[in-house]
Write a protein that holds these residues in place. Structure first.
Motif, PDB file in Angstrom:
ATOM      1  N   LYS A   1       0.790  -1.245   0.000  1.00 14.47           N
ATOM      2  CA  LYS A   1       0.000   0.000   0.000  1.00 14.47           C
ATOM      3  C   LYS A   1       0.820   1.293   0.000  1.00 14.47           C
ATOM      4  N   SER A   2       2.082   1.223   0.457  1.00 21.38           N
ATOM      5  CA  SER A   2       2.848   2.472   0.499  1.00 21.38           C
ATOM      6  C   SER A   2       3.008   3.002  -0.921  1.00 21.38           C
ATOM      7  N   ASP A   3       3.075   4.319  -1.047  1.00 18.44           N
ATOM      8  CA  ASP A   3       3.145   4.977  -2.358  1.00 18.44           C
ATOM      9  C   ASP A   3       1.882   4.793  -3.198  1.00 18.44           C
ATOM     10  N   THR A   4       0.783   4.416  -2.553  1.00 18.94           N
ATOM     11  CA  THR A   4      -0.498   4.396  -3.271  1.00 18.94           C
ATOM     12  C   THR A   4      -1.457   5.282  -2.468  1.00 18.94           C
ATOM     13  N   PRO A   5      -2.609   5.624  -3.047  1.00 13.59           N
ATOM     14  CA  PRO A   5      -3.573   6.441  -2.294  1.00 13.59           C
ATOM     15  C   PRO A   5      -4.109   5.719  -1.053  1.00 13.59           C
ATOM     16  N   LEU A   6      -3.718   4.451  -0.877  1.00 15.10           N
ATOM     17  CA  LEU A   6      -4.209   3.678   0.261  1.00 15.10           C
ATOM     18  C   LEU A   6      -3.171   3.528   1.368  1.00 15.10           C
ATOM     19  N   ALA A   7      -2.127   4.348   1.297  1.00 18.38           N
ATOM     20  CA  ALA A   7      -1.016   4.214   2.246  1.00 18.38           C
ATOM     21  C   ALA A   7      -1.477   4.252   3.699  1.00 18.38           C
ATOM     22  N   GLN A   8      -2.545   5.019   3.981  1.00 26.67           N
ATOM     23  CA  GLN A   8      -3.014   5.162   5.369  1.00 26.67           C
ATOM     24  C   GLN A   8      -4.150   4.194   5.709  1.00 26.67           C
ATOM     25  N   ALA A   9      -4.534   3.380   4.730  1.00 25.12           N
ATOM     26  CA  ALA A   9      -5.767   2.593   4.918  1.00 25.12           C
ATOM     27  C   ALA A   9      -5.520   1.266   5.628  1.00 25.12           C
ATOM     28  N   GLU A  10      -6.540   0.856   6.373  1.00 25.68           N
ATOM     29  CA  GLU A  10      -6.562  -0.458   7.031  1.00 25.68           C
ATOM     30  C   GLU A  10      -7.636  -1.297   6.360  1.00 25.68           C
ATOM     31  N   LEU A  11      -7.451  -2.602   6.401  1.00 26.69           N
ATOM     32  CA  LEU A  11      -8.520  -3.480   5.911  1.00 26.69           C
ATOM     33  C   LEU A  11      -9.439  -3.841   7.076  1.00 26.69           C
ATOM     34  N   VAL A  12     -10.736  -3.809   6.828  1.00 28.74           N
ATOM     35  CA  VAL A  12     -11.703  -4.288   7.825  1.00 28.74           C
ATOM     36  C   VAL A  12     -12.440  -5.457   7.167  1.00 28.74           C
ATOM     37  N   ILE A  13     -12.163  -6.654   7.677  1.00 28.39           N
ATOM     38  CA  ILE A  13     -12.647  -7.855   6.983  1.00 28.39           C
ATOM     39  C   ILE A  13     -13.839  -8.484   7.693  1.00 28.39           C
ATOM     40  N   GLU A  14     -14.919  -8.630   6.939  1.00 29.03           N
ATOM     41  CA  GLU A  14     -16.093  -9.336   7.457  1.00 29.03           C
ATOM     42  C   GLU A  14     -16.106 -10.724   6.826  1.00 29.03           C
ATOM     43  N   ILE A  15     -16.087 -11.759   7.664  1.00 32.93           N
ATOM     44  CA  ILE A  15     -16.114 -13.132   7.149  1.00 32.93           C
ATOM     45  C   ILE A  15     -17.566 -13.555   6.938  1.00 32.93           C
ATOM     46  N   VAL A  16     -17.865 -14.020   5.733  1.00 34.51           N
ATOM     47  CA  VAL A  16     -19.239 -14.418   5.424  1.00 34.51           C
ATOM     48  C   VAL A  16     -19.363 -15.943   5.534  1.00 34.51           C
ATOM     49  N   PRO A  17     -20.250 -16.426   6.388  1.00 33.42           N
ATOM     50  CA  PRO A  17     -20.405 -17.877   6.522  1.00 33.42           C
ATOM     51  C   PRO A  17     -21.012 -18.501   5.265  1.00 33.42           C
ATOM     52  N   VAL A  18     -20.819 -19.811   5.135  1.00 30.50           N
ATOM     53  CA  VAL A  18     -21.346 -20.515   3.969  1.00 30.50           C
ATOM     54  C   VAL A  18     -22.807 -20.882   4.225  1.00 30.50           C
ATOM     55  N   THR A  19     -23.689 -20.472   3.326  1.00 35.82           N
ATOM     56  CA  THR A  19     -25.089 -20.890   3.401  1.00 35.82           C
ATOM     57  C   THR A  19     -25.494 -21.462   2.049  1.00 35.82           C
ATOM     58  N   ALA A  20     -26.517 -22.277   2.050  1.00 38.71           N
ATOM     59  CA  ALA A  20     -26.959 -22.918   0.816  1.00 38.71           C
ATOM     60  C   ALA A  20     -28.476 -23.019   0.801  1.00 38.71           C
ATOM     61  N   VAL A  21     -29.009 -23.230  -0.401  1.00 35.48           N
ATOM     62  CA  VAL A  21     -30.453 -23.417  -0.565  1.00 35.48           C
ATOM     63  C   VAL A  21     -30.663 -24.771  -1.238  1.00 35.48           C
ATOM     64  N   CYS A  22     -31.543 -25.569  -0.679  1.00 40.53           N
ATOM     65  CA  CYS A  22     -31.821 -26.890  -1.238  1.00 40.53           C
ATOM     66  C   CYS A  22     -32.665 -26.747  -2.509  1.00 40.53           C
ATOM     67  N   SER A  23     -32.222 -27.397  -3.577  1.00 36.81           N
ATOM     68  CA  SER A  23     -32.958 -27.322  -4.841  1.00 36.81           C
ATOM     69  C   SER A  23     -34.251 -28.130  -4.777  1.00 36.81           C
ATOM     70  N   GLU A  24     -34.301 -29.106  -3.886  1.00 39.37           N
ATOM     71  CA  GLU A  24     -35.492 -29.968  -3.790  1.00 39.37           C
ATOM     72  C   GLU A  24     -36.583 -29.315  -2.939  1.00 39.37           C
ATOM     73  N   CYS A  25     -36.235 -29.026  -1.656  1.00 43.75           N
ATOM     74  CA  CYS A  25     -37.292 -28.564  -0.743  1.00 43.75           C
ATOM     75  C   CYS A  25     -37.188 -27.076  -0.421  1.00 43.75           C
ATOM     76  N   LYS A  26     -36.214 -26.394  -1.081  1.00 47.03           N
ATOM     77  CA  LYS A  26     -36.047 -24.935  -0.947  1.00 47.03           C
ATOM     78  C   LYS A  26     -35.637 -24.474   0.453  1.00 47.03           C
TER      79      LYS A  26
END
Lengths: 124, 222
Positions: free
Chosen positions: A52-77
């Motif tokens: 990130k240094s020498d880019t417009p993001l030099a001062q930026a932090e990452l804030v990471i949201e972890i998305v859990p795995v979900t699914a939909v059943c094709s048979e019974c929805k």
């Protein structure tokens, strides 16, 4: 270990966003990362900080949201949270299920210093 | 005062855009395409060698062989009769991406092809993030690896359509549990089509060739 190229894609995309929306210094980048995306958050943060240094993001932090795995059943929805990567419908035992979430690799938001919009002289 | 600005963009949107263009181009010329992924040493190159030898008189096959550093795989495949083998040295990168494919695709006369094989870099993590514009991913594992591979790399097994279990000739010398690996893989992806074979002895290869021939025909007529 492709987190370095992912970090580089993030920096490219956000830099374009900054130019297009004429944003001030970005303080934080909000990411949504699915559990099935194959991305290690620690490695991504390491790669991002290294690039990130020498880019417009030099001062930026990452804030990471972890998305859990979900699914939909094709048979019974039935919609369900996938535990331990078992893609089998807990209601009807069908394995014909569509991944609903968990593959995300997205930039959700940016946090900038306010006011975020610079005055564009051509607009005056 | 800090302020939040919504972005809502995929990190790999550029890759996905290119992949969609590649997919459209292949569709236009009715070229089927398969992206082969595995750990290093599972036998991607061996399977492709056998496939080229067996089907080269029936199908017009082209192959893009990704390799981190050398052109060894591409050389092997050229000897196996793949007249259209294009090595793609990634120079350290652990995966192929759509940009690399888009760059070399113009070297092929797509209208004359039946199928394009993409041999990815040996790695079960990184290539899963990058759509190359293929019809499907074929994931290989071999009996000398752990039978918990699907559980360790669920993303790749979830995104693949076919699983090839190679080196079944060595089964008796290993602790590889065939039923467990199939159970584990199907738990992650119930639609996986599974082949058990040995590139060394040839056992099980015919079923793979037959399936592949049918798949290419189906894609051509769709």
């Amino acid at each position: 270990m492709h987190e370095l190229s992912i970090a580089s894609s993030i920096i490219e995309t956000v830099t374009r966003e900054i130019q297009e929306k004429k944003l001030d210094a970005v303080q934080a980048v909000g990411l949504r990362i699915g559990e099935l995306s194959g991305i290690l958050p620690d490695a991504l943060e390491f790669g991002f900080d290294a690039l990130k240094s020498d880019t417009p993001l030099a001062q930026a932090e990452l804030v990471i949201e972890i998305v859990p795995v979900t699914a939909v059943c094709s048979e019974c929805k039935h919609e369900f949270k996938v535990e331990e990567f078992v893609f089998i419908c807990p209601q009807c035992q069908s394995s014909a299920v569509e991944t609903y979430s968990g593959q995300e690799l997205e930039i959700a938001w940016l946090e900038t210093e306010s006011p975020h919009r610079k005055i564009d002289e051509t607009e005056i | 005062m800090a302020e939040k600005v919504a972005v809502e963009k995929k990190v790999l949107s550029e890759n996905d855009k290119l992949a969609a263009e590649i997919r459209a181009q292949l569709k236009k010329h009715a070229v089927a395409s398969l992206n082969f992924v595995s750990s290093p040493g599972s036998g991607k190159t061996s399977l492709l060698e056998k496939t080229l030898e067996a089907l080269r008189n029936e199908l017009k096959i082209a192959l893009i062989a990704g390799d981190v550093q050398t052109e060894n795989d591409a050389n092997r495949l050229t000897r196996a009769g793949g007249t259209l083998v294009r090595p793609l040295v990634t120079g350290g990168a652990c995966h192929l991406d759509a940009r690399m494919i888009a760059r070399v695709l113009p070297e092929f006369e797509l209208a004359s092809l039946d199928v394009l094989f993409l041999e990815n870099v040996g790695n079960l993590v990184c290539p899963s993030s990058y759509d190359l514009g293929e019809d499907m991913k074929v994931v290989l594992i071999s009996t000398t690896e752990g039978d918990d591979k699907p559980l360790k790399y669920p993303g790749m097994f979830r995104r693949s359509s076919v699983m090839v279990i190679n080196k079944i000739d060595l089964l008796e010398f290993t602790d590889f549990d065939m039923e467990a690996v199939k159970r584990n893989a199907l738990q992650i992806n119930g639609r996986l089509k599974i082949f058990e074979l040995s590139c060394r002895t040839g056992e099980g290869l015919q079923a793979w060739f037959d399936w592949l021939r049918d798949f290419v025909k189906t894609q051509k007529n769709s």
